[in-house]
Structure formats: structure tokens, C-alpha cells
Design a protein around this motif. Structure first.
Motif, PDB file in Angstrom:
ATOM      1  N   THR A  59       0.832  -1.196   0.000  1.00  0.00           N
ATOM      2  CA  THR A  59       0.000   0.000   0.000  1.00  0.00           C
ATOM      3  C   THR A  59       0.873   1.254   0.000  1.00  0.00           C
ATOM      4  OG1 THR A  59      -1.673  -1.186   1.264  1.00  0.00           O
ATOM      5  CG2 THR A  59      -1.818   1.198   1.274  1.00  0.00           C
ATOM      6  N   ILE A  60       0.465   2.252  -0.775  1.00  0.00           N
ATOM      7  CA  ILE A  60       1.134   3.559  -0.750  1.00  0.00           C
ATOM      8  C   ILE A  60       0.238   4.519   0.021  1.00  0.00           C
ATOM      9  CG2 ILE A  60       1.973   5.518  -2.109  1.00  0.00           C
ATOM     10  CD1 ILE A  60       2.497   3.587  -4.411  1.00  0.00           C
ATOM     11  N   LEU A  61       0.789   5.175   1.028  1.00  0.00           N
ATOM     12  CA  LEU A  61       0.085   6.207   1.793  1.00  0.00           C
ATOM     13  C   LEU A  61       0.654   7.560   1.404  1.00  0.00           C
ATOM     14  CD1 LEU A  61       0.117   4.669   5.385  1.00  0.00           C
ATOM     15  CD2 LEU A  61      -1.757   4.651   3.768  1.00  0.00           C
ATOM     16  N   MET A  62      -0.205   8.483   1.008  1.00  0.00           N
ATOM     17  CA  MET A  62       0.236   9.832   0.657  1.00  0.00           C
ATOM     18  C   MET A  62      -0.439  10.819   1.600  1.00  0.00           C
ATOM     19  SD  MET A  62       2.266   9.358  -1.884  1.00  0.00           S
ATOM     20  CE  MET A  62       2.496  11.041  -2.363  1.00  0.00           C
ATOM     21  N   GLN A  63       0.335  11.730   2.173  1.00  0.00           N
ATOM     22  CA  GLN A  63      -0.219  12.716   3.086  1.00  0.00           C
ATOM     23  C   GLN A  63      -0.975  13.783   2.313  1.00  0.00           C
ATOM     24  OE1 GLN A  63       3.144  14.177   5.250  1.00  0.00           O
ATOM     25  NE2 GLN A  63       3.424  12.282   6.384  1.00  0.00           N
ATOM     26  N   GLY A  64      -2.024  14.316   2.932  1.00  0.00           N
ATOM     27  CA  GLY A  64      -2.805  15.372   2.297  1.00  0.00           C
ATOM     28  C   GLY A  64      -3.852  14.799   1.355  1.00  0.00           C
ATOM     29  N   ASP A  65      -4.783  15.644   0.962  1.00  0.00           N
ATOM     30  CA  ASP A  65      -5.868  15.222   0.073  1.00  0.00           C
ATOM     31  C   ASP A  65      -5.515  15.624  -1.354  1.00  0.00           C
ATOM     32  OD1 ASP A  65      -8.174  14.348  -1.035  1.00  0.00           O
ATOM     33  OD2 ASP A  65      -9.496  15.762  -0.007  1.00  0.00           O
ATOM     34  N   LYS A  66      -4.710  14.824  -2.003  1.00  0.00           N
ATOM     35  CA  LYS A  66      -4.249  15.090  -3.376  1.00  0.00           C
ATOM     36  C   LYS A  66      -4.862  14.076  -4.344  1.00  0.00           C
ATOM     37  CE  LYS A  66      -1.238  18.277  -2.191  1.00  0.00           C
ATOM     38  NZ  LYS A  66      -1.225  19.618  -2.707  1.00  0.00           N
ATOM     39  N   ARG A  67      -6.117  13.694  -4.081  1.00  0.00           N
ATOM     40  CA  ARG A  67      -6.750  12.647  -4.889  1.00  0.00           C
ATOM     41  C   ARG A  67      -6.813  12.985  -6.370  1.00  0.00           C
ATOM     42  NH1 ARG A  67     -12.184  11.347  -1.824  1.00  0.00           N
ATOM     43  NH2 ARG A  67     -12.108  13.592  -1.603  1.00  0.00           N
ATOM     44  N   ALA A  68      -7.165  14.214  -6.701  1.00  0.00           N
ATOM     45  CA  ALA A  68      -7.312  14.580  -8.120  1.00  0.00           C
ATOM     46  C   ALA A  68      -5.984  14.441  -8.862  1.00  0.00           C
ATOM     47  CB  ALA A  68      -7.851  15.998  -8.238  1.00  0.00           C
ATOM     48  N   LEU A  69      -4.916  14.937  -8.256  1.00  0.00           N
ATOM     49  CA  LEU A  69      -3.596  14.862  -8.882  1.00  0.00           C
ATOM     50  C   LEU A  69      -3.105  13.417  -8.981  1.00  0.00           C
ATOM     51  CD1 LEU A  69      -1.274  16.447 -10.094  1.00  0.00           C
ATOM     52  CD2 LEU A  69      -0.392  16.822  -7.801  1.00  0.00           C
ATOM     53  N   LEU A  70      -3.324  12.633  -7.931  1.00  0.00           N
ATOM     54  CA  LEU A  70      -2.911  11.228  -7.950  1.00  0.00           C
ATOM     55  C   LEU A  70      -3.718  10.425  -8.966  1.00  0.00           C
ATOM     56  CD1 LEU A  70      -2.418  10.699  -4.135  1.00  0.00           C
ATOM     57  CD2 LEU A  70      -0.642  10.615  -5.882  1.00  0.00           C
ATOM     58  N   LYS A  71      -5.020  10.722  -9.081  1.00  0.00           N
ATOM     59  CA  LYS A  71      -5.852  10.038 -10.072  1.00  0.00           C
ATOM     60  C   LYS A  71      -5.329  10.310 -11.476  1.00  0.00           C
ATOM     61  CE  LYS A  71     -10.646   9.451 -11.467  1.00  0.00           C
ATOM     62  NZ  LYS A  71     -10.963   9.971 -12.753  1.00  0.00           N
ATOM     63  N   GLN A  72      -4.997  11.567 -11.740  1.00  0.00           N
ATOM     64  CA  GLN A  72      -4.458  11.951 -13.051  1.00  0.00           C
ATOM     65  C   GLN A  72      -3.136  11.227 -13.329  1.00  0.00           C
ATOM     66  OE1 GLN A  72      -3.581  16.118 -13.219  1.00  0.00           O
ATOM     67  NE2 GLN A  72      -3.438  16.150 -15.441  1.00  0.00           N
ATOM     68  N   GLU A  73      -2.263  11.160 -12.331  1.00  0.00           N
ATOM     69  CA  GLU A  73      -0.973  10.476 -12.501  1.00  0.00           C
ATOM     70  C   GLU A  73      -1.155   8.980 -12.754  1.00  0.00           C
ATOM     71  OE1 GLU A  73       2.471  11.387 -12.522  1.00  0.00           O
ATOM     72  OE2 GLU A  73       1.394  13.192 -13.072  1.00  0.00           O
ATOM     73  N   LEU A  74      -2.031   8.342 -11.979  1.00  0.00           N
ATOM     74  CA  LEU A  74      -2.267   6.910 -12.148  1.00  0.00           C
ATOM     75  C   LEU A  74      -2.862   6.610 -13.522  1.00  0.00           C
ATOM     76  CD1 LEU A  74      -3.606   6.089  -8.601  1.00  0.00           C
ATOM     77  CD2 LEU A  74      -1.566   5.098  -9.636  1.00  0.00           C
ATOM     78  N   GLU A  75      -3.788   7.443 -13.971  1.00  0.00           N
ATOM     79  CA  GLU A  75      -4.390   7.229 -15.293  1.00  0.00           C
ATOM     80  C   GLU A  75      -3.371   7.447 -16.403  1.00  0.00           C
ATOM     81  OE1 GLU A  75      -7.832   9.757 -15.071  1.00  0.00           O
ATOM     82  OE2 GLU A  75      -9.085   8.116 -14.288  1.00  0.00           O
ATOM     83  N   SER A  76      -2.454   8.394 -16.213  1.00  0.00           N
ATOM     84  CA  SER A  76      -1.422   8.622 -17.233  1.00  0.00           C
ATOM     85  C   SER A  76      -0.444   7.440 -17.305  1.00  0.00           C
ATOM     86  CB  SER A  76      -0.656   9.918 -16.956  1.00  0.00           C
ATOM     87  OG  SER A  76       0.216   9.772 -15.855  1.00  0.00           O
ATOM     88  N   MET A  77      -0.371   6.647 -16.210  1.00  0.00           N
ATOM     89  CA  MET A  77       0.467   5.443 -16.197  1.00  0.00           C
ATOM     90  C   MET A  77      -0.266   4.244 -16.798  1.00  0.00           C
ATOM     91  SD  MET A  77       1.974   5.581 -12.416  1.00  0.00           S
ATOM     92  CE  MET A  77       3.370   6.550 -11.952  1.00  0.00           C
ATOM     93  N   GLY A  78      -1.554   4.422 -17.120  1.00  0.00           N
ATOM     94  CA  GLY A  78      -2.322   3.354 -17.734  1.00  0.00           C
ATOM     95  C   GLY A  78      -3.165   2.542 -16.782  1.00  0.00           C
ATOM     96  N   TYR A  79      -3.358   3.025 -15.551  1.00  0.00           N
ATOM     97  CA  TYR A  79      -4.162   2.301 -14.585  1.00  0.00           C
ATOM     98  C   TYR A  79      -5.612   2.760 -14.624  1.00  0.00           C
ATOM     99  CZ  TYR A  79       0.112   0.611 -12.437  1.00  0.00           C
ATOM    100  OH  TYR A  79       1.312  -0.003 -12.218  1.00  0.00           O
ATOM    101  N   GLU A  80      -6.514   1.835 -14.315  1.00  0.00           N
ATOM    102  CA  GLU A  80      -7.923   2.169 -14.143  1.00  0.00           C
ATOM    103  C   GLU A  80      -8.093   2.502 -12.672  1.00  0.00           C
ATOM    104  OE1 GLU A  80     -12.015  -0.331 -13.891  1.00  0.00           O
ATOM    105  OE2 GLU A  80     -10.606  -0.909 -15.454  1.00  0.00           O
ATOM    106  N   VAL A  81      -8.632   3.668 -12.372  1.00  0.00           N
ATOM    107  CA  VAL A  81      -8.712   4.146 -10.991  1.00  0.00           C
ATOM    108  C   VAL A  81     -10.144   4.094 -10.483  1.00  0.00           C
ATOM    109  CG1 VAL A  81      -8.285   6.100  -9.466  1.00  0.00           C
ATOM    110  CG2 VAL A  81      -6.744   5.653 -11.368  1.00  0.00           C
ATOM    111  N   LYS A  82     -10.325   3.512  -9.303  1.00  0.00           N
ATOM    112  CA  LYS A  82     -11.623   3.476  -8.646  1.00  0.00           C
ATOM    113  C   LYS A  82     -11.520   4.291  -7.367  1.00  0.00           C
ATOM    114  CE  LYS A  82     -12.518  -1.212 -10.162  1.00  0.00           C
ATOM    115  NZ  LYS A  82     -12.653  -2.601  -9.710  1.00  0.00           N
TER     116      LYS A  82
END
Length: 86
Positions: A59-82
Motif C-alpha cells: 500500500t502507498i500512503l500519501m499525506q494530504g488530500d491530493k486525490r485529483a492529482l494522484l488520479k491523473q498520474e495513475l491514469e497517465s500510467m495506464g491504470y484504471e482508478v476506482k
């Protein structure tokens, strides 16, 4: 050698504050990466978001509420984000 990122992967990430004195963290699970690759990915996210974080087991834990930015990064890596949680 297997590719670092698999487009078939499915991630679940959520915002959590319980047990953290009200401070939000984003939890990213389900990445099909080994420990070393998870740490490299977490390092990339921490730099991109400008926050701290950690890798705990798979599991990766990231501090702060950066969901929008992390979602964008994960999708740019080719992952489907839920999205789950608050």
C-alpha cells in the motif's frame, strides 16, 4: 522482464482521516508492483504532489488530500482508478 506498468491493473484509492488526528491521507492499493517498484512510484508521487508519504507492505500512503492529482498520474500510467471513501 515484465513492464513496470500494466494497463490491465485496477487501483482502489481512498481518503482517510480516522486515527490520524483529522489529517487526510490517500491510500493507494492494488498496484501490481513489487516492493522496489512501489517505493519508486511513491517517490514519484511525493515529488509530483509536494507531500510526504510511505510504502507499507503493498500500500502507498500519501499525506494530504491530493486525490485529483494522484488520479491523473495513475491514469497517465495506464491504470484504471476506482475512488472509494470520503
Amino acid at each position: 522482464s515484465t513492464p513496470l506498468y500494466s494497463s490491465a491493473a485496477s487501483d482502489v484509492y481512498k481518503r482517510q482521516t480516522k486515527g490520524r488526528r483529522g489529517k487526510p491521507v490517500v491510500i493507494i492499493r492494488g498496484l501490481p508492483l513489487n516492493k522496489l517498484d512501489l517505493e519508486e512510484t511513491a517517490r514519484k508521487f511525493k515529488t509530483k504532489c509536494g507531500v510526504g508519504g510511505a510504502v507499507i507492505s503493498d500500500t502507498i500512503l500519501m499525506q494530504g488530500d491530493k486525490r485529483a492529482l494522484l488520479k491523473q498520474e495513475l491514469e497517465s500510467m495506464g491504470y484504471e482508478v476506482k475512488l472509494t471513501g470520503g
